[in-house]
Design a protein around this motif. Structure first.
Motif, mmCIF file in Angstrom:
data_model
loop_
_atom_site.group_PDB
_atom_site.id
_atom_site.type_symbol
_atom_site.label_atom_id
_atom_site.label_comp_id
_atom_site.label_asym_id
_atom_site.label_seq_id
_atom_site.Cartn_x
_atom_site.Cartn_y
_atom_site.Cartn_z
ATOM 1 N N GLU A 114 0.856 -1.190 0.000
ATOM 2 C CA GLU A 114 0.000 0.000 0.000
ATOM 3 C C GLU A 114 0.886 1.231 0.000
ATOM 4 O O GLU A 114 1.785 1.354 0.842
ATOM 5 N N ALA A 119 3.469 -4.636 3.253
ATOM 6 C CA ALA A 119 2.842 -5.054 4.503
ATOM 7 C C ALA A 119 3.372 -6.453 4.839
ATOM 8 O O ALA A 119 2.680 -7.457 4.673
ATOM 9 N N GLU A 121 4.028 -8.135 7.513
ATOM 10 C CA GLU A 121 3.366 -8.987 8.507
ATOM 11 C C GLU A 121 2.226 -9.785 7.866
ATOM 12 O O GLU A 121 2.048 -10.973 8.139
ATOM 13 N N LYS A 122 1.457 -9.130 6.990
ATOM 14 C CA LYS A 122 0.365 -9.818 6.301
ATOM 15 C C LYS A 122 0.911 -10.863 5.340
ATOM 16 O O LYS A 122 0.344 -11.947 5.176
ATOM 17 N N CYS A 198 11.209 -5.108 5.084
ATOM 18 C CA CYS A 198 9.866 -4.510 5.164
ATOM 19 C C CYS A 198 9.694 -3.314 4.239
ATOM 20 O O CYS A 198 8.606 -2.769 4.154
#
Length: 230
Positions: A114, A119, A121-122, A198
């Motif tokens: 996004e 993202a 973690e997702k 990340c």
């Protein structure tokens, strides 16, 4: 038992003419699987949901048994195929009327990028590493994450990618393979750098040695400014 017994290895206790029956059984199960796939209207496994893959695996198990074992009758396998086809139609009908059931069986689309940021973690929750995901993006022509406004992991495993216009592309993490992208634990010069895990982008100074505050990873690469070439 005698080692390298070619009779046992090739046929075991079945007669040679059983091979003709194996051929017939294989054609029989092939036709049943083909008919099932025609019923579902799917062209490939990547287009299938988890529920549909489970159905196919169950069919494959039944097909394998009836093809190779002489003590497995053919008619019960036909009943298995008919039962699964009816189950499939019933579940599809129920899911069309229940969003909650559809979420349970099909899963939900997941936003994994996004505004040019991963993202992660997702992504890990979907049991997919960032490196596997980056391969999917490279196949879509993505060089760095700042080119991507939004990326969604669909329920069938495919990735939908929505791009920024060239004049709105951000600085981002390059997703080229490791050997094409130098990584640093100690920053060599003043510039913008992206965490290689990340994708968080930070401006850093020469000699900085920073653990990413977002994910705790110590490695960084220079943030890319590349735009898409179409």
């Amino acid at each position: 038992m005698k080692a390298f017994d070619w009779q046992r290895m090739a046929l075991d206790k079945v007669p040679v003419d059983f091979l003709g029956e194996v051929a017939l059984r294989s054609i029989y199960t092939f036709v049943l699987v083909f008919i099932f796939l025609k019923i579902t209207g799917r062209r490939g496994v990547r287009q299938m949901s988890l529920f549909e893959v489970l159905i196919i695996l169950t069919l494959g198990s039944a097909a394998g048994d009836v093809a190779f074992y002489d003590d497995v009758p053919m008619l019960p396998v036909l009943v298995v195929f008919i039962s699964l086809a009816l189950l499939y139609r019933l579940v599809m009908w129920m899911m069309s009327r229940s969003e909650k059931l559809e979420d349970i069986l099909e899963g939900k689309p997941v936003v994994v990028i996004e505004n040019g940021e991963l993202a992660w973690e997702k992504l890990n929750a979907e049991n997919l590493t960032e490196f596997e995901f980056f391969m999917e993006l490279r196949l879509r022509g993505v060089e760095q994450l700042g080119q991507v406004r939004l990326a969604i992991m669909e329920t069938n495993g495919q990735v939908s990618v929505y791009f920024y216009p060239d004049d709105q592309v951000k600085k981002g993490l390059t997703i080229l393979p490791k050997y094409c992208n130098e990584r640093f634990k100690v920053i060599p010069e003043h510039d913008d750098y992206a965490c290689v895990r990340c994708s968080a982008v930070r401006q850093m100074e020469t000699g900085d040695k920073l653990i990413c505050p977002r994910c705790g990873h110590p490695e960084w690469s220079k943030a890319s400014r590349a735009t898409r070439i179409t």
